[in-house]
Scaffold this active site. Structure first.
Site, PDB file in Angstrom:
ATOM      1  N   LYS A 116      -5.125   2.616   5.384  1.00  0.00           N
ATOM      2  CA  LYS A 116      -3.841   2.715   6.061  1.00  0.00           C
ATOM      3  C   LYS A 116      -3.942   3.398   7.422  1.00  0.00           C
ATOM      4  CE  LYS A 116      -0.532   2.472   2.253  1.00  0.00           C
ATOM      5  NZ  LYS A 116      -1.421   1.852   1.273  1.00  0.00           N
ATOM      6  N   GLU A 200       2.878  10.992   7.339  1.00  0.00           N
ATOM      7  CA  GLU A 200       3.711  10.107   8.150  1.00  0.00           C
ATOM      8  C   GLU A 200       5.164  10.553   8.034  1.00  0.00           C
ATOM      9  OE1 GLU A 200       2.672   5.622   8.530  1.00  0.00           O
ATOM     10  OE2 GLU A 200       4.231   5.749   7.014  1.00  0.00           O
ATOM     11  N   ARG A 303      -3.346 -10.985   1.404  1.00  0.00           N
ATOM     12  CA  ARG A 303      -3.348 -11.886   0.244  1.00  0.00           C
ATOM     13  C   ARG A 303      -2.003 -12.579   0.166  1.00  0.00           C
ATOM     14  NH1 ARG A 303       0.128  -8.951  -2.818  1.00  0.00           N
ATOM     15  NH2 ARG A 303      -0.048  -6.682  -2.764  1.00  0.00           N
TER      16      ARG A 303
END
Length: 455
Positions: A116, A200, A303
């Site tokens: 991430k 974050e 995906r």
């Protein structure tokens, strides 16, 4: 086109991939665990191979057994579906080095987006908006506190290698941060083998909106609209719809452009999803409805998504077919310069879980009668007589409803939920019946806290 395809997955997604493969005249090969020997995806495949016992690590994540099955059956390509090995870059590389076709993005793109922090930094460099946060892992709890002070509380503490809503915690102050940091780090080390932690900014009221992208064989990246995914429990989706009721044409253009830039930044090929947080603006004194001020990149899923059917219905495409065409080096079935949505679609994830607390409730299926009717599609993994075991995800089926308008799709969804006859395992159909009458949901002006407010 590919002539033979091994589906390295189970349940509804394996069944759904097999359906498209057979329609295209492709020999469909299933792999299954001992526990899944009698499942519909196994009986519907042209050939099936048992790859191990119920434990996913010994079957559906057993790369050696899956590659051996591909070799023994003469498979030309492998489609990983979602979950299990779908975002395993090492497996993708091994598949290709074995001379097989990998139906998914390249291993380098999977690696780039799998972390991430790395993904955030790449997106920021590409001009994709990212939320205030750390550009490097917080090495220890004191570093996390320093970062949070600079970012401003509340903050989200996230496992850098996490996904699927796992490995996250919210901290409103330093004391909570010290607790959450240790919890998330320990969870990340145990689940992902990587204890890296990202700090974050946390937005208390936020919507979860994602964009479907497709990297074409000729190198172009196209966006097939957005999906609203804000109906969640424990950071995991229950309902998705397209288009998002919160996204204006102007905001949609910005969303899609940012998603295309994200894909181009990593040379993306095949199907993927760019997930974002949409921060709604406060209503003004006249209460002029939902809107937004800003959106931020959350992560890229390298995906096919569980919720891909709503995009298929709104855009009139078969995303599995498009995946296979990209993998084979063929052009898409649609004109990339003339993509336009039509109507509205909603997906309800029918899970074997308690409809109040959402705890798993596996069991034998005594009754299974799927609803039918105009605008109703059911992608299911089970039939009557099957057993939902505790070894795998609780998803039993996806109830996907479309209509000319959102109101029509909701009305059809109510009828479909009422008509779905399911007995045996616990299921969340009663929750959907409640949601489809909820004024906040009906207004379209909802956020990721809606399920908590219903409980």
């Amino acid at each position: 086109m590919i002539e033979s395809l091994l589906v390295a997955n189970r349940g509804e997604i394996a069944r759904r991939i097999i359906r498209t493969a057979k329609r295209l005249g492709i020999r469909a090969i299933a792999v299954h665990s001992e526990a899944d020997a009698d499942m519909p995806f196994v009986t519907e495949a042209d050939e099936a191979v048992c790859v191990g016992p119920a434990n996913p690590a010994q079957s559906y994540r057993n790369t050696e057994a899956i590659l051996a099955a591909a070799k023994s059956t003469g498979a030309q390509a492998i489609h990983p579906g979602y979950g299990f090995l779908s975002e395993n870059a090492d497996f993708a590389r091994t598949v290709e080095s074995s001379g097989l076709i990998w139906v998914g993005p390249g291993a380098d793109a999977i690696t780039a987006m799998g972390d991430k922090i790395n993904a955030r930094n790449l997106m920021a460099a590409a001009g994709v908006p990212v939320a205030p946060g750390t550009t490097d892992p917080a090495a220890d709890v004191d570093a996390a506190v320093t970062a949070a002070t600079a970012i401003g509380y509340p903050v989200m503490v996230k496992a850098a290698a996490g996904g699927g809503g796992m490995g996250m915690g919210v901290a409103a102050d330093e004391a909570a941060l010290r607790t959450e940091y240790d919890k998330v780090r320990a969870f990340a080390e145990r689940m992902f083998g990587d204890g890296s932690v990202l700090i974050e900014r946390y937005f208390p009221r936020v919507r979860h909106v994602e964009v479907q992208i497709l990297g074409l064989a000729d190198g172009r990246v196209v966006a097939l609209g957005e999906r609203e995914c804000s109906v969640q429990r424990r950071n995991q989706k229950l309902v998705e719809e397209s288009p998002s009721p919160a996204v204006s044409p102007e905001l949609r253009a910005r969303f899609l452009a940012a998603a295309v830039r994200a894909g181009e930044a990593v040379g993306y090929r095949n199907a993927g999803t760019v997930e974002c947080l949409l921060v709604p603006r406060q209503r003004d004194f006249e209460g002029d409805g939902p809107g937004s001020e800003e959106f931020f990149f959350l992560e890229m899923n390298t995906r096919l998504q569980v919720e891909h059917p709503v995009t298929e219905l709104v855009y009139g495409v078969d995303l599995v077919e498009e995946q296979l065409r990209v993998a084979a080096g063929l052009p898409p079935t649609f004109d990339p310069d003339a993509l336009a949505p039509r109507g509205h679609a909603i997906e309800l994830r029918v899970n074997a879980e308690d409809p109040k607390r959402f705890l798993p409730g596996p069991g034998a299926i005594r009754t299974w009668v799927e609803p039918t009717g105009e605008g109703v599609r059911v992608d299911s993994g089970y039939v009557a007589g099957n057993t939902v075991t505790p070894f795998y995800d609780s998803l039993m089926a996806k109830l996907i409803i479309s209509g000319a308008t959102r109101a029509e799709a909701i009305e059809r969804a109510r009828a479909a939920v009422a008509a779905f006859e399911l007995a045996g395992p616990k299921n969340n159909l009663p929750f959907f019946a409640e949601l489809l009458e909820n004024e906040e949901f009906l207004s379209g002006d909802y956020d990721t806290g809606i399920v908590g407010r219903m409980r």
